[in-house]
Design an enzyme around this catalytic site. Structure first.
Site, PDB file in Angstrom:
ATOM      1  N   GLY A  12     -15.015 -56.353   1.584  1.00 33.06           N
ATOM      2  CA  GLY A  12     -14.237 -55.745   0.663  1.00 33.06           C
ATOM      3  C   GLY A  12     -15.492 -55.982  -0.352  1.00 33.06           C
ATOM      4  N   THR A  13     -17.389 -56.312   0.632  1.00 30.79           N
ATOM      5  CA  THR A  13     -18.496 -56.405  -0.882  1.00 30.79           C
ATOM      6  C   THR A  13     -18.583 -55.693  -1.719  1.00 30.79           C
ATOM      7  OG1 THR A  13     -19.940 -56.150   0.541  1.00 30.79           O
ATOM      8  CG2 THR A  13     -18.817 -58.774   0.252  1.00 30.79           C
ATOM      9  N   ASN A  14     -18.756 -54.226  -0.879  1.00 33.74           N
ATOM     10  CA  ASN A  14     -18.946 -52.610  -1.545  1.00 33.74           C
ATOM     11  C   ASN A  14     -17.949 -52.805  -2.245  1.00 33.74           C
ATOM     12  OD1 ASN A  14     -21.328 -51.013  -0.155  1.00 33.74           O
ATOM     13  ND2 ASN A  14     -20.236 -52.173   1.919  1.00 33.74           N
ATOM     14  N   ARG A  66      -0.333 -42.612  16.628  1.00 33.73           N
ATOM     15  CA  ARG A  66      -1.377 -42.067  16.054  1.00 33.73           C
ATOM     16  C   ARG A  66      -0.481 -41.176  15.239  1.00 33.73           C
ATOM     17  NH1 ARG A  66      -5.313 -46.186  15.822  1.00 33.73           N
ATOM     18  NH2 ARG A  66      -7.076 -44.877  14.524  1.00 33.73           N
ATOM     19  N   ASN A 108     -19.087 -41.325   2.358  1.00 30.67           N
ATOM     20  CA  ASN A 108     -19.144 -42.942   2.995  1.00 30.67           C
ATOM     21  C   ASN A 108     -20.769 -43.833   2.716  1.00 30.67           C
ATOM     22  OD1 ASN A 108     -18.374 -45.204   5.288  1.00 30.67           O
ATOM     23  ND2 ASN A 108     -19.717 -44.095   6.166  1.00 30.67           N
ATOM     24  N   HIS A 110     -22.756 -46.176   4.713  1.00 28.17           N
ATOM     25  CA  HIS A 110     -23.365 -46.332   6.021  1.00 28.17           C
ATOM     26  C   HIS A 110     -25.025 -47.223   5.816  1.00 28.17           C
ATOM     27  CE1 HIS A 110     -23.907 -46.106  10.021  1.00 28.17           C
ATOM     28  NE2 HIS A 110     -24.998 -45.960  10.602  1.00 28.17           N
ATOM     29  N   GLU A 148     -15.840 -33.479  10.029  1.00 26.35           N
ATOM     30  CA  GLU A 148     -15.543 -34.206  11.188  1.00 26.35           C
ATOM     31  C   GLU A 148     -16.442 -34.851  12.164  1.00 26.35           C
ATOM     32  OE1 GLU A 148     -13.440 -30.567   9.319  1.00 26.35           O
ATOM     33  OE2 GLU A 148     -15.334 -31.642   9.534  1.00 26.35           O
ATOM     34  N   ALA A 180     -29.453 -51.875  -1.237  1.00 25.43           N
ATOM     35  CA  ALA A 180     -29.593 -50.855  -1.131  1.00 25.43           C
ATOM     36  C   ALA A 180     -27.804 -50.663  -1.001  1.00 25.43           C
ATOM     37  CB  ALA A 180     -29.751 -50.397   0.665  1.00 25.43           C
TER      38      ALA A 180
HETATM   39  C1  GRF Z   1     -20.772 -54.277   6.190  1.00 25.79           C
HETATM   40  O1  GRF Z   1     -21.413 -53.871   7.362  1.00 25.79           O
HETATM   41  C2  GRF Z   1     -21.635 -52.940   5.577  1.00 25.79           C
HETATM   42  O2  GRF Z   1     -23.181 -53.097   6.106  1.00 25.79           O
HETATM   43  C3  GRF Z   1     -20.462 -51.556   6.247  1.00 25.79           C
HETATM   44  O3  GRF Z   1     -19.932 -51.790   5.868  1.00 25.79           O
HETATM   45  C4  GRF Z   1     -19.409 -53.751   6.407  1.00 25.79           C
HETATM   46  C5  GRF Z   1     -17.988 -54.466   5.268  1.00 25.79           C
HETATM   47  O4  GRF Z   1     -18.334 -54.283   4.135  1.00 25.79           O
HETATM   48  N1  GRF Z   1     -20.734 -50.634   5.162  1.00 25.79           N
HETATM   49  P1  GRF Z   1     -17.560 -54.486   3.096  1.00 25.79           P
HETATM   50  O5  GRF Z   1     -18.088 -55.907   2.768  1.00 25.79           O
HETATM   51  O6  GRF Z   1     -16.477 -54.789   3.956  1.00 25.79           O
HETATM   52  O7  GRF Z   1     -17.272 -53.719   2.030  1.00 25.79           O
END
Ligand code: GRF
Length: 200
Positions: A12-14, A66, A108, A110, A148, A180
């Site tokens: 969860g750093t993002n 699913r 998203n 990436h 999709e 980034a």
């Molecule tokens: C990391 O590999 C990041 O590069 C990608 O998702 C993974 C986990 O990110 N976006 P996060 O720390 O859970 O946000």
């Protein structure tokens, strides 16, 4: 007010970058209305709780089929009526019914400069391993709309990051996140909240 729902799977750093910008009032007129994780043990859920944001786990493991998981996932989104769904390190394929219902309202992050090192099988550390294997001098991150395909939707923002001599995949992943991802994902949300990028 832009109602934002964030989907997570891991550390969860993002998500944290988004929460920090929201707390600093640098995200624009935005409310993070819910965090959904497919993984009950995701530290991202702890980060949400510490920020006072409702977190729910919707895991495929908890459903017999699913299809039942897809229905529960869509319901967990619909319940909060988000304007924007943000995939922040989310490792589950988004069900087609969600893509259709929230077309051009799902973004998203990436960890490469799409169209390099993306698509099926390119996630997490694998992306950086491939970049180092290829020997690129520059990589980076991309925020794009989700359609999709896999990492195929229209690109919103990108930021380049230099590869350094002797980088391990972990070194590169951390630099791409720090320089980034954690900058352009909140920035993309801000641009959408400010009407600079149109939704829907
Ligand atoms: C990391 O590999 C990041 O590069 C990608 O998702 C993974 C986990 O990110 N976006 P996060 O720390 O859970 O946000």
């Amino acid at each position: 007010m832009l109602k934002v729902l964030v989907c997570v799977s891991g550390g969860g750093t993002n998500l944290q970058a988004i929460l920090d910008k929201a707390k600093a009032k640098e995200l624009g007129d935005v409310e993070i209305v819910r965090v959904i994780s497919n993984n009950a043990n995701a530290y991202a859920l702890t980060r949400a709780a510490e920020a006072g944001v409702s977190g729910v786990c919707v895991s495929p493991k908890d459903y017999a089929t699913r299809d039942e998981f897809h229905k529960a996932f869509l319901q967990a989104i619909d319940e909060v009526s988000p304007d924007l769904v943000v995939l922040a390190g989310f490792l589950v394929v988004i069900p087609e019914e969600v893509i259709i219902k929230y077309r051009n309202r799902i973004i998203n992050i990436h960890p490469s400069l799409i169209p390099s090192f993306c698509g099926t099988g390119y996630y997490g550390l694998k992306v950086h391993e491939a970049a180092l294997e290829r020997g690129v001098k520059v990589t980076g991150a991309t925020v794009h709309f989700v359609d999709e395909g896999t990492d195929t939707g229209p690109i919103i923002l990108q930021k380049a990051v230099y590869v350094k001599e002797g980088d391990t995949p972990k070194d590169l992943q951390l630099r791409v996140m720090e320089e980034a991802e954690w900058e352009i994902l909140p920035k993309a949300i801000r641009m959408i909240a400010d009407g600079e990028v149109k939704l829907g």
